[in-house]
Design a protein around this motif. Sequence first.
Motif, PDB file in Angstrom:
ATOM      1  N   SER C 138      13.977  -1.799  57.791  1.00 22.51           N
ATOM      2  CA  SER C 138      13.257  -2.680  57.964  1.00 22.51           C
ATOM      3  C   SER C 138      12.098  -3.093  57.735  1.00 22.51           C
ATOM      4  O   SER C 138      11.313  -4.064  57.359  1.00 22.51           O
ATOM      5  CB  SER C 138      13.164  -2.940  59.592  1.00 22.51           C
ATOM      6  N   ARG C 139      11.426  -1.815  56.815  1.00 18.12           N
ATOM      7  CA  ARG C 139      10.146  -2.125  56.104  1.00 18.12           C
ATOM      8  C   ARG C 139       8.974  -2.406  57.178  1.00 18.12           C
ATOM      9  O   ARG C 139       8.221  -3.340  56.893  1.00 18.12           O
ATOM     10  CB  ARG C 139      10.255  -2.902  54.891  1.00 18.12           C
ATOM     11  N   MET C 140       9.115  -2.192  58.375  1.00 13.35           N
ATOM     12  CA  MET C 140       8.342  -2.819  59.617  1.00 13.35           C
ATOM     13  C   MET C 140       6.930  -2.446  59.221  1.00 13.35           C
ATOM     14  O   MET C 140       6.362  -1.324  58.641  1.00 13.35           O
ATOM     15  CB  MET C 140       8.581  -1.976  60.771  1.00 13.35           C
ATOM     16  N   GLN C 141       5.793  -3.417  59.490  1.00 14.03           N
ATOM     17  CA  GLN C 141       4.471  -3.417  58.855  1.00 14.03           C
ATOM     18  C   GLN C 141       3.630  -3.125  60.265  1.00 14.03           C
ATOM     19  O   GLN C 141       2.652  -2.103  60.084  1.00 14.03           O
ATOM     20  CB  GLN C 141       4.236  -4.763  58.342  1.00 14.03           C
ATOM     21  N   ARG C 142       3.801  -3.840  61.015  1.00 18.57           N
ATOM     22  CA  ARG C 142       2.836  -3.639  62.273  1.00 18.57           C
ATOM     23  C   ARG C 142       3.522  -4.228  63.554  1.00 18.57           C
ATOM     24  O   ARG C 142       4.327  -5.087  63.662  1.00 18.57           O
ATOM     25  CB  ARG C 142       1.536  -4.117  61.983  1.00 18.57           C
ATOM     26  N   LEU C 214      13.944 -11.200  53.468  1.00 10.91           N
ATOM     27  CA  LEU C 214      15.015 -10.355  52.973  1.00 10.91           C
ATOM     28  C   LEU C 214      15.085  -8.854  53.718  1.00 10.91           C
ATOM     29  O   LEU C 214      15.882  -8.473  53.792  1.00 10.91           O
ATOM     30  CB  LEU C 214      15.018 -10.110  51.411  1.00 10.91           C
ATOM     31  N   SER C 215      13.841  -8.638  54.331  1.00  7.52           N
ATOM     32  CA  SER C 215      13.785  -7.311  55.061  1.00  7.52           C
ATOM     33  C   SER C 215      14.660  -7.756  56.266  1.00  7.52           C
ATOM     34  O   SER C 215      15.299  -6.643  56.671  1.00  7.52           O
ATOM     35  CB  SER C 215      12.401  -7.005  55.258  1.00  7.52           C
ATOM     36  N   ILE C 217      17.360  -9.442  56.785  1.00  2.00           N
ATOM     37  CA  ILE C 217      18.473  -9.428  56.205  1.00  2.00           C
ATOM     38  C   ILE C 217      19.089  -8.083  55.997  1.00  2.00           C
ATOM     39  O   ILE C 217      20.180  -7.551  56.317  1.00  2.00           O
ATOM     40  CB  ILE C 217      18.821 -10.503  55.053  1.00  2.00           C
ATOM     41  N   HIS C 218      18.226  -7.385  55.059  1.00  2.00           N
ATOM     42  CA  HIS C 218      18.646  -6.038  54.792  1.00  2.00           C
ATOM     43  C   HIS C 218      18.743  -5.036  56.046  1.00  2.00           C
ATOM     44  O   HIS C 218      19.438  -4.190  56.104  1.00  2.00           O
ATOM     45  CB  HIS C 218      17.611  -5.220  53.850  1.00  2.00           C
ATOM     46  N   THR C 219      17.744  -5.409  57.203  1.00  2.00           N
ATOM     47  CA  THR C 219      17.867  -4.712  58.441  1.00  2.00           C
ATOM     48  C   THR C 219      19.390  -4.709  58.907  1.00  2.00           C
ATOM     49  O   THR C 219      20.065  -3.992  59.495  1.00  2.00           O
ATOM     50  CB  THR C 219      16.961  -5.019  59.204  1.00  2.00           C
ATOM     51  N   CYS C 220      19.975  -5.904  59.030  1.00  2.00           N
ATOM     52  CA  CYS C 220      21.238  -6.277  59.452  1.00  2.00           C
ATOM     53  C   CYS C 220      22.201  -5.389  58.990  1.00  2.00           C
ATOM     54  O   CYS C 220      23.256  -4.737  59.435  1.00  2.00           O
ATOM     55  CB  CYS C 220      21.640  -7.662  59.332  1.00  2.00           C
ATOM     56  N   ASP C 221      22.203  -5.298  57.552  1.00  4.17           N
ATOM     57  CA  ASP C 221      22.963  -4.563  56.643  1.00  4.17           C
ATOM     58  C   ASP C 221      23.085  -3.317  56.844  1.00  4.17           C
ATOM     59  O   ASP C 221      24.149  -2.441  57.036  1.00  4.17           O
ATOM     60  CB  ASP C 221      22.930  -5.018  55.172  1.00  4.17           C
ATOM     61  N   VAL C 222      22.006  -2.640  56.871  1.00  2.00           N
ATOM     62  CA  VAL C 222      21.591  -1.190  57.213  1.00  2.00           C
ATOM     63  C   VAL C 222      22.300  -1.008  58.701  1.00  2.00           C
ATOM     64  O   VAL C 222      22.865   0.183  58.792  1.00  2.00           O
ATOM     65  CB  VAL C 222      20.233  -0.754  57.236  1.00  2.00           C
ATOM     66  N   LEU C 223      21.807  -1.749  59.690  1.00  3.41           N
ATOM     67  CA  LEU C 223      22.442  -1.456  60.972  1.00  3.41           C
ATOM     68  C   LEU C 223      23.927  -1.419  60.917  1.00  3.41           C
ATOM     69  O   LEU C 223      24.403  -0.506  61.693  1.00  3.41           O
ATOM     70  CB  LEU C 223      21.870  -2.755  61.978  1.00  3.41           C
TER      71      LEU C 223
END
Lengths: 327, 327, 327, 327
Positions: C138-142, C214-215, C217-223
């Motif tokens: 997810s590239r979570m920032q904070r 997009l992060s 959306i990518h998180t959904c794909d990765v999950l």
Amino acid sequence: MDYNVIRCARAILHVTNLEASRRFYVDTLGFIETESDEEHIFLRGLEEHNHHSLLLKKSDKPVVEALGYKVSSEHDLEALALLFEKEGYPTKWIEKGEQHAMGRALRVNDLSGLPLEFFAEMDTVDRLLQRYDLYKGSRMQRIDHFNCAVPDVEAAYDFYKEKLGFACSEYTETSEGSIWAAWLHRKQNVHDVAFMNGKGPRLHHIGFWLPDQLSLIHTCDVLAASGYGESIERGPGRHGLSNAFFLYLRDPDGHRIELYSGDYLTSDPDFEPIRWDINDPMRQTFWGHAAPDKWFTEASSVLHVHTGKEVPIQAAKLKQHKPTFVI
Amino acid sequence: MDYNVIRCARAILHVTNLEASRRFYVDTLGFIETESDEEHIFLRGLEEHNHHSLLLKKSDKPVVEALGYKVSSEHDLEALALLFEKEGYPTKWIEKGEQHAMGRALRVNDLSGLPLEFFAEMDTVDRLLQRYDLYKGSRMQRIDHFNCAVPDVEAAYDFYKEKLGFACSEYTETSEGSIWAAWLHRKQNVHDVAFMNGKGPRLHHIGFWLPDQLSLIHTCDVLAASGYGESIERGPGRHGLSNAFFLYLRDPDGHRIELYSGDYLTSDPDFEPIRWDINDPMRQTFWGHAAPDKWFTEASSVLHVHTGKEVPIQAAKLKQHKPTFVI
Amino acid sequence: MDYNVIRCARAILHVTNLEASRRFYVDTLGFIETESDEEHIFLRGLEEHNHHSLLLKKSDKPVVEALGYKVSSEHDLEALALLFEKEGYPTKWIEKGEQHAMGRALRVNDLSGLPLEFFAEMDTVDRLLQRYDLYKGSRMQRIDHFNCAVPDVEAAYDFYKEKLGFACSEYTETSEGSIWAAWLHRKQNVHDVAFMNGKGPRLHHIGFWLPDQLSLIHTCDVLAASGYGESIERGPGRHGLSNAFFLYLRDPDGHRIELYSGDYLTSDPDFEPIRWDINDPMRQTFWGHAAPDKWFTEASSVLHVHTGKEVPIQAAKLKQHKPTFVI
Amino acid sequence: MDYNVIRCARAILHVTNLEASRRFYVDTLGFIETESDEEHIFLRGLEEHNHHSLLLKKSDKPVVEALGYKVSSEHDLEALALLFEKEGYPTKWIEKGEQHAMGRALRVNDLSGLPLEFFAEMDTVDRLLQRYDLYKGSRMQRIDHFNCAVPDVEAAYDFYKEKLGFACSEYTETSEGSIWAAWLHRKQNVHDVAFMNGKGPRLHHIGFWLPDQLSLIHTCDVLAASGYGESIERGPGRHGLSNAFFLYLRDPDGHRIELYSGDYLTSDPDFEPIRWDINDPMRQTFWGHAAPDKWFTEASSVLHVHTGKEVPIQAAKLKQHKPTFVI
């Protein structure tokens, strides 16, 4: 024509340090390493169902061994061999089993001296397109095209169109009406191969397909964070020609790769090739940015299919010309 | 401190041709035109609830009239006037009604000679953040910061920190330990104002906030398609400093604007300013790209608050220094 | 007010299986694991300079131990303790050293029964914002906010505004003019905490900030690729309220987290809170999508600061109301 | 086969209110209006060089007049006419000039009753791919595919593969080994046409190609802001099948369109069709989301090529089956 060249399919690059290459291509750019041994690394993209599209071979010198095209069938290989022999280009067969994961292959240096390889069969592997958990770095999807500097673009253009069945999507013309560069395709996007007027034969770059623009930007960020800032040669930017979003990198041996996303469908026989004037500043970079000098002057040498020696480099037929906007 | 500077809030630029400016800012970049008359265009971003953040005034010469900061209340204006007067900077009041859509404003040239304006009140208008049907071009959201070239960065840094209550998020240091450049904020992101060592006082650029990276790329595409390729001066790229994704443009009068997306939250008092070495190639562009010379040398002159004349430009205190990687 | 609550800063969740939590948060979502031992995992986002923003504690039951806010100084803690005691809420001190990586902390159950924690000091660690080579999932920032179901939103709203100095950015009103839900902030975006009318006190979700759409959306794909398809509860979509792009997930213990990107700057004191009608279908999802029932009904119980027992859940003051468009 | 079907090329939809259609397709979604008169609107995407890919005709009832495929040459039309006649499907010729902007066309109801049209010639127009100044709404690039509900998928699958030369990229199989749905292509991506088991013949949707994922998200935002929230039927989401990012909309007449971005290259003859089990929850939506019931049950009726009447709808051969996870 009784053969069907499907697409640009694999490149064989000689590299001097497999570990350095792995760190760049696999660890940083996220290419999938299908297999490797002490002399080879076999790489592919996330959507590819064939064993590899980039083969790195350990060697003393960073040169290009072959530019491989996939064809429809074994019969096509025979027909292509006949064509090349008839046209005066001596061919060479590499039998199935001699190359790892490959069926029988036909090799020949084309009229420009480029070392071509044609094959119908390569091992298949799992496609990883939906293994999003494995996505990293550039998220490279598949090989897209070769871009070559050749001394006589028009001769190459004619041969690929008339003898090999390629279609032209876009081209650059000099003010005298000569073709300075041409983008030629078999698969249905902008190109499988492009020829640019220049000292050659040399491989200017291999183009790899990325899923979207943000993947190119993230690639820059990852490269910089990994100490590869100097590997970023040009871009990211938009090509006027092809409309693709691009990024040019130099690998640890200086081979140039392009990460590429965009372009368009070229399925239609009534699609008219797009003409660009060589002096149009939007041709190279739609936004008007200049490319660095070395992008114009540096490229990888290629090997002779029969001798294994480097093919001598000849001067370009058209006068070296760098668009004035680059100054 | 008994005043609260909230944020960088509006700039007043003199431009020579309002129609040319409108074509650039409104038709192409998609800034929202709140209002205009024969002498002014009032522009804002999609999320802004105040009347404008960029005021273009027709004039003979492209200069900067004022850099405006919003404060919490009328009382803050009085307190700031006292401060400046006490520090030896003569102030000027512009009463409510004298400026369109504005409450009372305090103007003063700061220690660097920059023409500041402080105000607590500006007309409010409809926020268009969810009027996605109006999004076009850059999708600009809001003003973000001013970047100024000043002869003595450390003096400016000290004044803004100690007298105006700004905090430093990042700074560049010379090898001798002098502050070459500093990013200072009141609102909770990287900056409301940055000072860079250079001939000044001059406005280097105004930064505007964009919602994402693709909006910057699309802006390049739209600019190029609209004949503004030459307006793209630098980028898109990633700043090492601030971590923002950036694009620098020159407007029809040569004023520089930055389209900017990214950075980070700076709410915490225990956040330690990030130090960058002036010779770090990743500072300017994280990916290592060089900026063009004119990005370093050109900037907009500013007017004196009292005389209305251009403030004379003085040499930078620190020796002009362009990172060696730029050469 | 002589204290300054800076922001929502950390949550302490009890989880039943640390390995399962790690696989979800670290391996899949890419949260940074600062440290861990047999009883704890300390997690943070890529831009965070404090030790952690999410603390997972091994326990028998998945409950919420504390919702932590950072304040400016030790003095603020004292002042807050006085406030709460005076208002009739018994406080509890946890001295520096008793909690790993933490300074002194003040705990108290607020008027809704939510277990708050205030602290001024937490260990600092390397920010990884520019370590793009470590970005994954997810590239979570904070951490961004807490969202809580409470029986009496107006009471909570009043206390947080008048006693704790929060400002309201947006709120939902019933047709009778009662506040159904409110978004309150100290830092300068939409919220640090939101209160929704419902059985409570319960934690509905913790919001984490992502860099772009997009992060999500990518998180959904990765999950999905990692077998966590069922963890995706709602979204991705656009909230009308806050304008943020959202994705709601359920962690292996059922705790709900929101991945969140967007919203806007709320620095200005003259920003008028945005009112939403509870029957406006664009409020919950700007695009009109319905949320699943369990999003409305399920939430995490919280612990009492003094007894360590679950705080009893009380009925909502306003009649349970689910927008008709959801049916 | 001595004919070459190139690709899905245009659809003719009957609509009841051209102004309502224009507001949806042109003003909101940003389709390019090539031309129009009182009875027709001709629409195309940004990269298309042919006159239109969607023809809206004013009519009393929202039905489908024709699904058009482009072929290589006039000769192909003759050969296709022979094929269909031989197979027992009566054809109809529409001479050049009878349809605006079109060469000669062959029409025929196929074995499922779908009204096909084949043509080799359509007027060419300016491609707008690099006219980024005209990009708005969805940024639609080109028509991509038709998706049809037919009573007997296997019969359709066999005919298109064996008689028309389509290749299968992916398919859904029941637990009894019957083909429930199939994705068939002539151009080199996932499909030009898909058949799904269902009451038919009906057009389920027309797929249009978008340049990237964010364009789908922005489309939702623009639709919602323009009052079309209810037109959003399903998505955005990721299809397991095809891997594309999708969004389903209903136009003002209830015709369904899909905005679609992603999929992959299908150039290779050795590409093995991907099999999906009908009970795999990731098939429909990779992330596991359910589609609304009406997505399964509603579709557009089609006209008979000869009578101009609606083709009667027949029951599906396979028992209606909705994946259990949808309930």
